[in-house]
Write a protein that holds these residues in place. Structure first.
Motif, PDB file in Angstrom:
ATOM      1  N   PHE A 128     120.691  97.481 -33.723  1.00 20.86           N
ATOM      2  CA  PHE A 128     121.104  96.137 -33.773  1.00 20.86           C
ATOM      3  C   PHE A 128     122.459  96.246 -34.412  1.00 20.86           C
ATOM      4  O   PHE A 128     123.344  95.527 -34.272  1.00 20.86           O
ATOM      5  N   CYS A 129     122.529  97.060 -35.525  1.00 17.33           N
ATOM      6  CA  CYS A 129     123.849  97.306 -36.131  1.00 17.33           C
ATOM      7  C   CYS A 129     124.952  97.778 -35.235  1.00 17.33           C
ATOM      8  O   CYS A 129     126.164  97.261 -35.461  1.00 17.33           O
ATOM      9  N   VAL A 130     124.569  98.559 -34.359  1.00 18.13           N
ATOM     10  CA  VAL A 130     125.735  99.029 -33.356  1.00 18.13           C
ATOM     11  C   VAL A 130     126.453  97.692 -32.546  1.00 18.13           C
ATOM     12  O   VAL A 130     127.296  97.464 -32.530  1.00 18.13           O
ATOM     13  N   ALA A 131     125.013  96.932 -32.181  1.00 20.81           N
ATOM     14  CA  ALA A 131     125.543  95.659 -31.415  1.00 20.81           C
ATOM     15  C   ALA A 131     126.300  94.820 -32.176  1.00 20.81           C
ATOM     16  O   ALA A 131     127.359  94.322 -31.797  1.00 20.81           O
ATOM     17  N   MET A 132     126.038  94.620 -33.596  1.00 15.36           N
ATOM     18  CA  MET A 132     126.500  93.535 -34.462  1.00 15.36           C
ATOM     19  C   MET A 132     128.078  94.253 -34.672  1.00 15.36           C
ATOM     20  O   MET A 132     128.952  93.146 -34.958  1.00 15.36           O
ATOM     21  N   ARG A 133     128.347  95.522 -34.846  1.00 14.59           N
ATOM     22  CA  ARG A 133     129.683  96.040 -35.094  1.00 14.59           C
ATOM     23  C   ARG A 133     130.479  95.651 -33.907  1.00 14.59           C
ATOM     24  O   ARG A 133     131.764  95.518 -34.072  1.00 14.59           O
ATOM     25  N   LYS A 134     130.055  95.621 -32.615  1.00 12.17           N
ATOM     26  CA  LYS A 134     130.733  95.211 -31.594  1.00 12.17           C
ATOM     27  C   LYS A 134     131.020  93.518 -31.337  1.00 12.17           C
ATOM     28  O   LYS A 134     132.177  93.231 -30.918  1.00 12.17           O
ATOM     29  N   ILE A 135     129.902  92.990 -31.646  1.00 15.87           N
ATOM     30  CA  ILE A 135     130.160  91.522 -31.635  1.00 15.87           C
ATOM     31  C   ILE A 135     131.016  91.067 -32.570  1.00 15.87           C
ATOM     32  O   ILE A 135     131.990  90.065 -32.532  1.00 15.87           O
ATOM     33  N   ALA A 136     130.923  91.552 -34.008  1.00 18.38           N
ATOM     34  CA  ALA A 136     131.714  91.170 -35.109  1.00 18.38           C
ATOM     35  C   ALA A 136     132.338  92.099 -35.800  1.00 18.38           C
ATOM     36  O   ALA A 136     131.830  92.238 -36.965  1.00 18.38           O
ATOM     37  N   PRO A 137     133.419  92.785 -35.409  1.00 20.87           N
ATOM     38  CA  PRO A 137     133.887  93.977 -35.908  1.00 20.87           C
ATOM     39  C   PRO A 137     134.615  93.283 -37.331  1.00 20.87           C
ATOM     40  O   PRO A 137     135.326  92.688 -37.389  1.00 20.87           O
ATOM     41  N   GLY A 138     134.058  94.199 -38.142  1.00 24.48           N
ATOM     42  CA  GLY A 138     135.040  94.035 -39.793  1.00 24.48           C
ATOM     43  C   GLY A 138     134.084  92.829 -40.223  1.00 24.48           C
ATOM     44  O   GLY A 138     134.394  92.946 -41.618  1.00 24.48           O
ATOM     45  N   ARG A 139     133.418  92.273 -39.661  1.00 27.39           N
ATOM     46  CA  ARG A 139     132.732  90.945 -40.634  1.00 27.39           C
ATOM     47  C   ARG A 139     131.190  91.206 -40.574  1.00 27.39           C
ATOM     48  O   ARG A 139     130.396  90.424 -41.197  1.00 27.39           O
ATOM     49  N   PHE A 140     130.575  92.212 -39.944  1.00 30.73           N
ATOM     50  CA  PHE A 140     129.352  92.199 -39.827  1.00 30.73           C
ATOM     51  C   PHE A 140     128.625  92.649 -41.006  1.00 30.73           C
ATOM     52  O   PHE A 140     127.436  92.305 -41.629  1.00 30.73           O
ATOM     53  N   ILE A 141     129.186  93.458 -41.905  1.00 29.57           N
ATOM     54  CA  ILE A 141     128.713  94.004 -43.201  1.00 29.57           C
ATOM     55  C   ILE A 141     128.397  92.872 -44.060  1.00 29.57           C
ATOM     56  O   ILE A 141     127.199  92.822 -44.790  1.00 29.57           O
ATOM     57  N   PRO A 142     129.350  91.997 -44.395  1.00 35.84           N
ATOM     58  CA  PRO A 142     129.046  90.931 -45.202  1.00 35.84           C
ATOM     59  C   PRO A 142     128.014  89.968 -44.608  1.00 35.84           C
ATOM     60  O   PRO A 142     126.926  89.506 -45.604  1.00 35.84           O
ATOM     61  N   VAL A 143     127.674  89.742 -43.434  1.00 35.58           N
ATOM     62  CA  VAL A 143     126.810  89.277 -42.884  1.00 35.58           C
ATOM     63  C   VAL A 143     125.458  89.658 -43.284  1.00 35.58           C
ATOM     64  O   VAL A 143     124.488  89.187 -43.570  1.00 35.58           O
TER      65      VAL A 143
END
Length: 167
Positions: A128-143
């Motif tokens: 899930f995290c790998v996918a989020m990193r591709k969808i929203a690079p740079g902003r997924f950690i705050p989300v």
């Protein structure tokens, strides 16, 4: 990658709260005193084998998967340079450690199904995290952190309600 030291610190705090809740859930079954802890010891080596067939077992497997998804998410966040195989091994070993502690301290049945469900949940979190990193690079950690904070607030609120209702 973290955008700031503050964000990294926030991630560690959210993960720390999650891990405390996870330990309380897995090892102590949300008990508020030692007298409430189960005092049985056993091992089930047969995956998805139960003495009594009930739908409750499926719910338990699903809860195990859901409970360990954040472990995988934060493994991916904190150890993004590790190989996926190494992160999966950490998830497996963490789950095994929980089951071993249950056995050693006689606070529940150690179950291979739990290890499988927990590990699968963590692996799902990694992907899930790998996918989020591709969808929203740079902003997924705050989300992820905001989502984690809200889930933890809800979980703690529900636990407080449960504790008040049971005492």
């Amino acid at each position: 990658m973290f955008l700031s030291i503050k964000e990294k610190r926030r991630s560690y705090i959210v993960f720390g709260i999650y891990f405390v809740l996870l330990v309380w859930l897995v090892l102590f079954k949300f008990a508020t005193s030692l007298s409430e802890l189960p005092s049985n010891r056993g091992i089930n080596w047969i995956p998805f084998h139960y003495e009594q067939e009930t739908s409750g077992h499926l719910k338990e497997v699903l809860f195990n998967i859901l409970a360990f998804i954040p472990l995988g998410v934060y493994l991916e966040i904190f150890k993004e340079n590790w190989k996926t195989k190494a992160k999966c091994m950490v998830a497996l070993l963490t789950s095994f450690l929980f089951e071993a502690v249950q056995f050693v301290f006689s606070i529940g049945v150690s179950d291979i199904t739990d290890i499988l469900g927990n590990t699968f949940g963590a692996i799902a979190g990694i992907f899930f995290c790998v996918a989020m990193r591709k969808i929203a690079p740079g902003r997924f950690i705050p989300v992820i952190n905001v989502l984690g904070i809200w889930i933890e607030i809800a979980a703690v609120g529900l636990l407080v309600l449960l504790l008040l209702a049971n005492h």
